[in-house]
Enzyme design. Structure first.
Site, mmCIF file in Angstrom:
data_model
loop_
_atom_site.group_PDB
_atom_site.id
_atom_site.type_symbol
_atom_site.label_atom_id
_atom_site.label_comp_id
_atom_site.label_asym_id
_atom_site.label_seq_id
_atom_site.Cartn_x
_atom_site.Cartn_y
_atom_site.Cartn_z
ATOM 1 N N SER A 146 -65.743 19.427 39.268
ATOM 2 C CA SER A 146 -65.258 20.783 39.538
ATOM 3 C C SER A 146 -65.377 21.058 41.028
ATOM 4 O O SER A 146 -66.296 20.549 41.690
ATOM 5 C CB SER A 146 -66.101 21.811 38.776
ATOM 6 O OG SER A 146 -65.763 23.129 39.205
ATOM 7 N N TYR A 160 -74.395 25.122 36.679
ATOM 8 C CA TYR A 160 -73.149 24.410 36.369
ATOM 9 C C TYR A 160 -72.620 23.704 37.618
ATOM 10 O O TYR A 160 -72.257 22.528 37.581
ATOM 11 C CB TYR A 160 -72.127 25.420 35.842
ATOM 12 C CG TYR A 160 -70.695 24.918 35.751
ATOM 13 C CD1 TYR A 160 -70.272 24.210 34.629
ATOM 14 C CD2 TYR A 160 -69.776 25.170 36.773
ATOM 15 C CE1 TYR A 160 -68.952 23.750 34.544
ATOM 16 C CE2 TYR A 160 -68.473 24.725 36.694
ATOM 17 C CZ TYR A 160 -68.060 24.015 35.574
ATOM 18 O OH TYR A 160 -66.773 23.566 35.488
HETATM 19 P P1 NAP Z 1 -62.968 24.423 27.457
HETATM 20 O O1 NAP Z 1 -61.626 25.017 27.288
HETATM 21 O O2 NAP Z 1 -64.168 25.288 27.295
HETATM 22 O O3 NAP Z 1 -63.096 23.173 26.449
HETATM 23 C C1 NAP Z 1 -64.294 22.474 26.365
HETATM 24 C C2 NAP Z 1 -64.118 21.308 25.424
HETATM 25 O O4 NAP Z 1 -65.337 20.545 25.415
HETATM 26 C C3 NAP Z 1 -63.865 21.708 23.981
HETATM 27 O O5 NAP Z 1 -62.970 20.753 23.435
HETATM 28 C C4 NAP Z 1 -65.251 21.567 23.330
HETATM 29 O O6 NAP Z 1 -65.177 21.240 21.949
HETATM 30 C C5 NAP Z 1 -65.786 20.393 24.087
HETATM 31 N N1 NAP Z 1 -67.245 20.288 24.123
HETATM 32 C C6 NAP Z 1 -68.142 21.206 24.549
HETATM 33 N N2 NAP Z 1 -69.394 20.712 24.463
HETATM 34 C C7 NAP Z 1 -69.273 19.454 23.965
HETATM 35 C C8 NAP Z 1 -70.203 18.446 23.633
HETATM 36 N N3 NAP Z 1 -71.522 18.618 23.796
HETATM 37 N N4 NAP Z 1 -69.730 17.278 23.103
HETATM 38 C C9 NAP Z 1 -68.406 17.089 22.927
HETATM 39 N N5 NAP Z 1 -67.480 18.006 23.227
HETATM 40 C C10 NAP Z 1 -67.916 19.178 23.741
HETATM 41 O O7 NAP Z 1 -63.122 23.718 28.880
HETATM 42 P P2 NAP Z 1 -62.062 23.369 30.040
HETATM 43 O O8 NAP Z 1 -61.917 24.547 30.902
HETATM 44 O O9 NAP Z 1 -60.882 22.690 29.481
HETATM 45 O O10 NAP Z 1 -62.953 22.343 30.871
HETATM 46 C C11 NAP Z 1 -62.902 20.946 30.695
HETATM 47 C C12 NAP Z 1 -63.653 20.315 31.852
HETATM 48 O O11 NAP Z 1 -63.070 20.776 33.072
HETATM 49 C C13 NAP Z 1 -65.131 20.681 31.918
HETATM 50 O O12 NAP Z 1 -65.881 19.568 32.338
HETATM 51 C C14 NAP Z 1 -65.160 21.781 32.971
HETATM 52 O O13 NAP Z 1 -66.409 21.860 33.598
HETATM 53 C C15 NAP Z 1 -64.085 21.291 33.908
HETATM 54 N N6 NAP Z 1 -63.548 22.335 34.773
HETATM 55 C C16 NAP Z 1 -62.864 23.395 34.267
HETATM 56 C C17 NAP Z 1 -62.381 24.375 35.122
HETATM 57 C C18 NAP Z 1 -61.616 25.581 34.650
HETATM 58 O O14 NAP Z 1 -61.343 26.469 35.478
HETATM 59 N N7 NAP Z 1 -61.253 25.670 33.370
HETATM 60 C C19 NAP Z 1 -62.611 24.258 36.506
HETATM 61 C C20 NAP Z 1 -63.316 23.171 36.961
HETATM 62 C C21 NAP Z 1 -63.773 22.206 36.103
HETATM 63 P P3 NAP Z 1 -65.223 22.382 20.761
HETATM 64 O O15 NAP Z 1 -64.027 23.256 20.996
HETATM 65 O O16 NAP Z 1 -65.133 21.612 19.507
HETATM 66 O O17 NAP Z 1 -66.515 23.107 20.920
#
Ligand code: NAP
Length: 251
Positions: A146, A160
């Site tokens: 991130s 985080y």
């Molecule tokens: P999200 O919409 O919250 O989705 C998270 C996903 O991770 C869901 O599929 C969830 O599964 C799964 N998950 C959570 N805990 C888990 C675990 N312990 N084991 C296996 N699966 C798990 O997140 P996102 O925004 O797409 O983010 C994805 C990645 O991008 C993350 O690493 C996040 O830090 C990074 N990121 C996101 C942003 C942003 O602005 N969105 C920015 C920078 C970085 P369930 O639905 O089944 O719980």
């Protein structure tokens, strides 16, 4: 570029960036393992969509922070999809926005075991399968870090942000460790992407609040992150390893 015959595990791909990456990977020919933690229905919907589009996918529940579940996840992929070619370490969490002096050990432990230990454990299983050191044929790993790792997330979730700093360092070190064994390791550093993760911080509309401070004056979309991930996994990036690619609208 076709990835026909290749197999990828994408952690946390029942929604958000992971789901967009799963769909694009399948379109490019990967057989995809859609991993999830709680939402079996959402994971099944991603698999169904991929199958409707002519791709191959399975959904598997596993908590990436639990060593036994990670081992089982990769063993099931071996049996059901075949030889692993790629890993996208994407499953990451954040918690309610607060200052550091309010954080307890239980919260810190959950953030660090999911966002750091989980990435290490999945990479370990992937290396044991892909490295030429273990008779593998090579492969690629992309860590979803991130921009928080360099911005710090003050007043929101420094825990985080620090976990993502660890992933940047992990990417650089691991890339060097396995570079001569046919494995490339890179990271993407998104920020302000429209997904449900912001609701976990207690502010579902966080991107809308922040967007005017982003040079491009908008948030990003999961598909834009997926494009960078799939490029890093592809042979088009064959000389790229240890790289950290920012997807943060210029921030
Ligand atoms: P999200 O919409 O919250 O989705 C998270 C996903 O991770 C869901 O599929 C969830 O599964 C799964 N998950 C959570 N805990 C888990 C675990 N312990 N084991 C296996 N699966 C798990 O997140 P996102 O925004 O797409 O983010 C994805 C990645 O991008 C993350 O690493 C996040 O830090 C990074 N990121 C996101 C942003 C942003 O602005 N969105 C920015 C920078 C970085 P369930 O639905 O089944 O719980």
């Amino acid at each position: 570029m076709s990835a026909a015959g290749k197999v990828v595990v994408i952690t946390g791909s029942s929604r958000g960036i992971g789901a967009a990456t799963a769909r694009l990977a399948a379109k490019q020919g990967f057989a995809v393992c859609v991993n999830y933690l709680t939402d079996a229905q959402a994971a099944a919907a991603v698999v169904e969509k991929i199958q409707q589009e002519g791709g191959r996918a399975i959904s598997l529940k596993a908590d990436v922070s639990q060593e036994r579940e990670v081992v089982q996840l990769f063993e099931t992929v071996d049996r059901q999809l075949g030889s692993l070619s790629a890993l996208v370490n994407n499953a990451g969490i954040l918690k309610a926005q607060m200052r550091v002096e309010e954080m307890d050990a239980a919260r810190l432990s959950q953030i660090f075991t999911t966002n750091i230990t989980g990435y290490f454990l999945c990479a370990r299983e992937a290396i044991r399968r892909m490295s030429t050191k273990y008779q593998g044929t090579g492969g690629a790993i992309v860590n979803v870090s991130s921009a928080a790792s360099r911005l710090g997330s003050a007043g929101e979730y420094v825990d985080y942000a620090a976990s993502k700093g660890a992933i940047d360092t992990f990417t650089i070190g691991l890339a060097q460790e396995v570079a001569a064994e046919g494995i490339r390791v890179n990271a993407v550093r998104p920020a302000f992407i429209y997904t449900d993760i912001h609701a976990s911080g207690g502010e579902p509309d966080r991107v809308e609040r922040i967007k005017n401070a982003i040079p491009m004056k908008r948030g990003g979309y999961p598909a834009e992150v997926a494009n960078a991930i799939l490029w890093l996994l592809s042979d088009a990036a064959s000389y790229v390893t240890g790289a950290l690619i920012d997807l943060a609208g210029g921030k």
